[in-house]
Design a protein around this motif. Structure first.
Motif, PDB file in Angstrom:
ATOM      1  N   LEU A  34     -59.014  72.255  67.307  1.00  0.00           N
ATOM      2  CA  LEU A  34     -57.763  72.047  68.025  1.00  0.00           C
ATOM      3  C   LEU A  34     -57.615  70.554  68.302  1.00  0.00           C
ATOM      4  CD1 LEU A  34     -58.142  74.963  70.604  1.00  0.00           C
ATOM      5  CD2 LEU A  34     -56.873  75.014  68.452  1.00  0.00           C
ATOM      6  N   ASN A  35     -56.464  69.979  67.956  1.00  0.00           N
ATOM      7  CA  ASN A  35     -56.235  68.541  68.125  1.00  0.00           C
ATOM      8  C   ASN A  35     -55.182  68.279  69.196  1.00  0.00           C
ATOM      9  OD1 ASN A  35     -57.993  67.568  65.941  1.00  0.00           O
ATOM     10  ND2 ASN A  35     -56.551  68.648  64.600  1.00  0.00           N
ATOM     11  N   TYR A  36     -55.427  67.279  70.021  1.00  0.00           N
ATOM     12  CA  TYR A  36     -54.558  66.950  71.155  1.00  0.00           C
ATOM     13  C   TYR A  36     -54.224  65.460  71.129  1.00  0.00           C
ATOM     14  CZ  TYR A  36     -56.323  71.414  72.950  1.00  0.00           C
ATOM     15  OH  TYR A  36     -56.663  72.723  73.108  1.00  0.00           O
ATOM     16  N   ASP A  37     -53.029  65.146  71.561  1.00  0.00           N
ATOM     17  CA  ASP A  37     -52.608  63.762  71.741  1.00  0.00           C
ATOM     18  C   ASP A  37     -52.496  63.522  73.241  1.00  0.00           C
ATOM     19  OD1 ASP A  37     -51.763  61.228  71.369  1.00  0.00           O
ATOM     20  OD2 ASP A  37     -49.980  61.736  70.187  1.00  0.00           O
ATOM     21  N   VAL A  38     -53.442  62.776  73.814  1.00  0.00           N
ATOM     22  CA  VAL A  38     -53.543  62.609  75.269  1.00  0.00           C
ATOM     23  C   VAL A  38     -52.968  61.247  75.669  1.00  0.00           C
ATOM     24  CG1 VAL A  38     -55.124  62.499  77.237  1.00  0.00           C
ATOM     25  CG2 VAL A  38     -55.590  64.067  75.331  1.00  0.00           C
ATOM     26  N   PRO A  39     -52.002  61.231  76.592  1.00  0.00           N
ATOM     27  CA  PRO A  39     -51.419  59.958  77.034  1.00  0.00           C
ATOM     28  C   PRO A  39     -52.400  59.179  77.920  1.00  0.00           C
ATOM     29  CG  PRO A  39     -50.558  61.743  78.370  1.00  0.00           C
ATOM     30  CD  PRO A  39     -51.392  62.382  77.306  1.00  0.00           C
ATOM     31  N   PHE A  40     -52.059  57.918  78.176  1.00  0.00           N
ATOM     32  CA  PHE A  40     -52.895  57.105  79.070  1.00  0.00           C
ATOM     33  C   PHE A  40     -52.930  57.749  80.453  1.00  0.00           C
ATOM     34  CE2 PHE A  40     -53.313  53.866  82.347  1.00  0.00           C
ATOM     35  CZ  PHE A  40     -54.500  53.267  81.970  1.00  0.00           C
ATOM     36  N   PHE A  41     -54.097  57.691  81.117  1.00  0.00           N
ATOM     37  CA  PHE A  41     -54.218  58.238  82.464  1.00  0.00           C
ATOM     38  C   PHE A  41     -55.125  57.343  83.305  1.00  0.00           C
ATOM     39  CE2 PHE A  41     -57.193  60.519  79.630  1.00  0.00           C
ATOM     40  CZ  PHE A  41     -58.417  60.189  80.199  1.00  0.00           C
ATOM     41  N   PRO A  42     -54.976  57.402  84.638  1.00  0.00           N
ATOM     42  CA  PRO A  42     -55.787  56.566  85.533  1.00  0.00           C
ATOM     43  C   PRO A  42     -57.279  56.883  85.408  1.00  0.00           C
ATOM     44  CG  PRO A  42     -53.909  57.505  86.695  1.00  0.00           C
ATOM     45  CD  PRO A  42     -53.961  58.168  85.373  1.00  0.00           C
ATOM     46  N   LYS A  43     -58.111  55.918  85.800  1.00  0.00           N
ATOM     47  CA  LYS A  43     -59.555  56.060  85.659  1.00  0.00           C
ATOM     48  C   LYS A  43     -60.108  57.251  86.443  1.00  0.00           C
ATOM     49  CE  LYS A  43     -62.007  52.328  85.492  1.00  0.00           C
ATOM     50  NZ  LYS A  43     -62.748  51.072  85.840  1.00  0.00           N
ATOM     51  N   GLU A  44     -59.520  57.512  87.636  1.00  0.00           N
ATOM     52  CA  GLU A  44     -60.052  58.579  88.491  1.00  0.00           C
ATOM     53  C   GLU A  44     -59.582  59.985  88.081  1.00  0.00           C
ATOM     54  OE1 GLU A  44     -56.246  57.020  90.364  1.00  0.00           O
ATOM     55  OE2 GLU A  44     -58.036  56.219  89.365  1.00  0.00           O
ATOM     56  N   THR A  45     -58.912  60.103  86.950  1.00  0.00           N
ATOM     57  CA  THR A  45     -58.370  61.396  86.514  1.00  0.00           C
ATOM     58  C   THR A  45     -59.492  62.387  86.209  1.00  0.00           C
ATOM     59  OG1 THR A  45     -56.386  60.388  85.602  1.00  0.00           O
ATOM     60  CG2 THR A  45     -57.009  62.548  84.718  1.00  0.00           C
ATOM     61  N   GLN A  46     -59.265  63.632  86.639  1.00  0.00           N
ATOM     62  CA  GLN A  46     -60.170  64.725  86.289  1.00  0.00           C
ATOM     63  C   GLN A  46     -59.514  65.566  85.189  1.00  0.00           C
ATOM     64  OE1 GLN A  46     -60.681  66.678  90.109  1.00  0.00           O
ATOM     65  NE2 GLN A  46     -62.639  65.635  90.434  1.00  0.00           N
ATOM     66  N   LYS A  98     -60.336  61.462  76.475  1.00  0.00           N
ATOM     67  CA  LYS A  98     -59.952  60.058  76.519  1.00  0.00           C
ATOM     68  C   LYS A  98     -58.502  59.920  76.058  1.00  0.00           C
ATOM     69  CE  LYS A  98     -61.604  58.999  71.832  1.00  0.00           C
ATOM     70  NZ  LYS A  98     -61.685  60.372  71.369  1.00  0.00           N
ATOM     71  N   PRO A  99     -57.810  58.832  76.437  1.00  0.00           N
ATOM     72  CA  PRO A  99     -56.446  58.611  75.936  1.00  0.00           C
ATOM     73  C   PRO A  99     -56.445  58.504  74.410  1.00  0.00           C
ATOM     74  CG  PRO A  99     -56.902  57.190  77.805  1.00  0.00           C
ATOM     75  CD  PRO A  99     -58.210  57.793  77.421  1.00  0.00           C
ATOM     76  N   GLY A 100     -55.410  59.061  73.787  1.00  0.00           N
ATOM     77  CA  GLY A 100     -55.313  59.020  72.332  1.00  0.00           C
ATOM     78  C   GLY A 100     -55.632  60.353  71.700  1.00  0.00           C
TER      79      GLY A 100
END
Length: 647
Positions: free
Chosen positions: A552-564, A615-617
């Motif tokens: 399964l492939n995902y495109d994850v946007p940028f997120f803050p460092k403290e993101t869970q 991770k983002p991307g």
């Protein structure tokens, strides 16, 4: 001369008519012949019902139906099967046979034994057509060649086993019912159980081995009762058993398995016409048992074992109210199969309405693996107390066979059970993951639990919560903190909104204080909800080699460092966690959540992910078929897999 010709013409016409009648009879369809035979049987019954003794016979039957049955033991017949096919590696004698499941019951509360006798190597449909040679040939398939059976002694004991069971029961003041599974589908997965009759009548089955069905437990080998040949075969076997053995009654077990007609396999509705077919079959069986009863001057009772819901039974093709209205059954056993749907009080109320005894059924195997605290005995004690308090006439126990267990001396007495230190707050086990939806599309609507709904269990912003219950005589109460609600909790008066992660718990109560099963649903608020962008779900990983995987492939946007990050999974056929390994960007393996384990319908749960796994991307998640549990499973499937971000 004219008169002579006239007579010849008349004679010729009569010959033509006579020949036409002969031809008409010669070319009668099988269904027409069957109808004639059926009508003949009906006329035979009519003579019995119309006799002066019928009312006396009816009163005798009603009295027999109401006699005490503190505990009914359902014996699935594997005792004689295992002994005669060499699985026990013990001489085939009467004493060894009775040692397995009978000796020890003499001085217990077991008043009735329902014996599922299948003398043809477990294949009921081959009744009367199973030979010693077949026993000799088939036994190595079961005992793996470890035991060389004495086929003559084995076949003799197998042939006598029903009479032996009847003799044991009657000598000890107990009833013996013949129990027949109306649609046993174990042969869908075990070819050793597939009968000659099914081989010779493929048109009478739901499908073929290669066929896949969305419902009906995928049981391709199940009998399709739309076919008159199926109904006639089951009637014929019942007639032979009732005529040839001194039984006290028959149990028609519709819980093994709860499917009767092909439309159910495709999620299509069962019609009243289907229900009428089964009602007519029960009419034929009742007429037959009344005839046999009159001839032997002792009643043969009819018990039915069914899901404990009028609506669910109607949806699979059993018009329960019609059966009771026409006096086609003498007692009802509810539950004790793959699931339970309603409080016992509902079944008790139905029994009072039609003046028939009702029994609470329990499957010891399912209770043993249930998450409720305590041993099997403790669970059974608590379950039985609640059933007795609801007003049932007795306890029916399935998948519990050792005759020397203490439960046989206790479950049939409420006063004894109360001395066992039962838990007044015990929550009975409904086995909600074990099949009402697996067998029947929409089956969950008959489950006496509040349905807590939102458009999505995972939401952004806010969610609207709605609740439903199948009985208008109940009111819904709920809590928003995970605690069990009561009648002092919030009363549900219509849809309401939530704007944070919330655990909603609900329960319904009627004016008599009877409560439904508890329902609980967690609704999770996330800042981002991501689904795979190039993969179609659901995806199956079944009947594939170990090591096969779903990517399964995902495109994850940028997120803050403290993101869970978390993974919200909906999966089915996950028998154990170790069956599946999860890799995220080649990191892992992780195991799926424990809450997702279920051999049947899909379940959902959240898997919290370690920091840095997402991770983002571009991201890839692989679900690997890692373990087939020594051949006990063929894999799993994934309905949904969402990546959640919280920040």
């Amino acid at each position: 001369m004219k008169r002579k010709r006239s007579i010849q013409y008349q004679m010729s016409a009569l010959k033509i008519i006579f020949i036409g009648q002969i031809l008409a009879w010669a070319f009668l369809s099988q269904s027409a012949i069957a109808e004639i035979q059926k009508n003949k049987a009906e006329s035979q019954f009519s003579s019995v019902a119309g006799s002066g003794n019928y009312q006396k016979d009816l009163a005798t039957r009603k009295k027999a139906a109401r006699q005490q049955r503190r505990i009914i033991q359902n014996n699935d017949g594997d005792d004689i099967f295992g002994l005669t096919f060499g699985l026990q590696n013990t001489p085939c004698t009467r004493e060894n046979f009775l040692k397995l499941r009978c000796f020890g019951l003499e001085e217990t509360q077991v008043d009735s034994i329902f014996y599922c006798w299948r003398p043809a190597g477990g294949k009921l449909l081959d009744y009367g057509n199973f030979t010693e040679a077949e026993l000799r040939t088939e036994s190595p398939l079961w005992n793996k060649g470890k035991t060389q059976i004495d086929s003559k002694a084995s076949y003799a004991l197998l042939s006598q086993s029903m009479d032996i069971m009847i003799d044991f029961a009657h000598r000890n003041g107990k009833e013996l019912f013949w129990s027949v599974r109306m649609n046993d589908v174990h042969d869908s997965t075990d070819p050793r159980l597939f009968s000659k009759w099914k081989t010779n009548h493929p048109q009478c089955l739901m499908g073929q081995k290669k066929d896949k069905f969305p419902f009906g437990a995928e049981a391709w080998s199940a009998l399709d009762y739309t076919q008159s040949e199926v109904r006639d075969r089951m009637f014929s076997i019942a007639q032979k058993i009732c005529s040839n053995y001194d039984i006290d009654g028959i149990e028609l077990d519709f819980f093994r398995h709860p499917l009767l007609f092909k439309p159910q396999m495709f999620g299509q509705p069962i019609t009243q016409e289907h229900c009428d077919m089964m009602t007519d079959l029960l009419r034929r069986i009742r007429r037959m048992t009344e005839t046999v009863s009159a001839n032997r001057n002792r009643p043969i009772l009819i018990a039915i074992h069914i899901p404990d819901s009028i609506g669910y039974n109607k949806a699979i093709g059993l018009d329960l109210r019609q059966l009771l209205k026409e006096d086609l059954v003498d007692m009802v056993i509810g539950g004790g199969g793959y699931f339970r749907l309603e409080p016992w009080e509902n079944l008790v109320s139905l029994g009072k309405e039609y003046d028939i005894p009702v029994y609470a059924g329990f499957d010891a195997l399912n209770l043993q693996i249930a998450p409720n605290k305590g041993s099997l005995g403790e669970k059974l004690y608590n379950e039985a107390v609640q059933a007795w308090n609801a007003g049932v006439d007795g306890i029916y126990l399935f998948n519990c066979f050792s005759p020397r267990m203490d439960i046989w001396k206790k479950l049939g007495s409420l006063s004894i059970l109360k001395k066992q230190g039962y838990d007044p707050g015990y929550q009975p086990y409904a086995i909600p993951d074990a099949g009402f939806e697996y067998f029947l599309k929409g089956g969950n609507k008959y489950f006496y639990a509040v349905r807590i709904n939102a458009k999505r269990n995972i939401f952004i912003g806010s969610a609207i919560i709605e609740m439903q219950f199948p009985d208008s005589q109940y009111e819904i109460f709920y809590s928003l903190d995970g605690t069990e609600p009561n009648i002092a909790s919030c009363r549900y008066q219509g849809p309401f909104a939530i704007d944070k992660t919330t655990t909603v718990t609900a329960q319904a109560f009627n004016k008599h204080g009877i409560k439904s099963w508890p329902s609980q649903q967690k609704f999770i608020k996330a800042q981002k909800i991501l689904r795979p962008y190039d993969n179609e779900l659901p995806a199956k990983m079944q009947r594939q080699p170990i090591g096969s995987e779903i990517k399964l492939n995902y495109d994850v946007p940028f997120f803050p460092k403290e993101t869970q990050a978390a993974l919200y999974l909906t999966m089915g056929d996950v028998d154990e966690q170790k069956e599946v390994q999860i890799f995220i960007n080649n990191q892992g393996p992780l195991s799926p959540p424990k809450e997702i384990e279920s051999p049947l319908r899909p379940l959902s749960a959240i898997l919290s992910l370690p920091v840095g796994f997402i991770k983002p991307g571009k991201n890839q998640i692989r679900l690997v078929f890692a373990n087939n549990l020594n051949g006990k499973t063929v894999g799993f499937y994934v309905d949904d897999a969402q990546v959640l971000l919280f920040f």
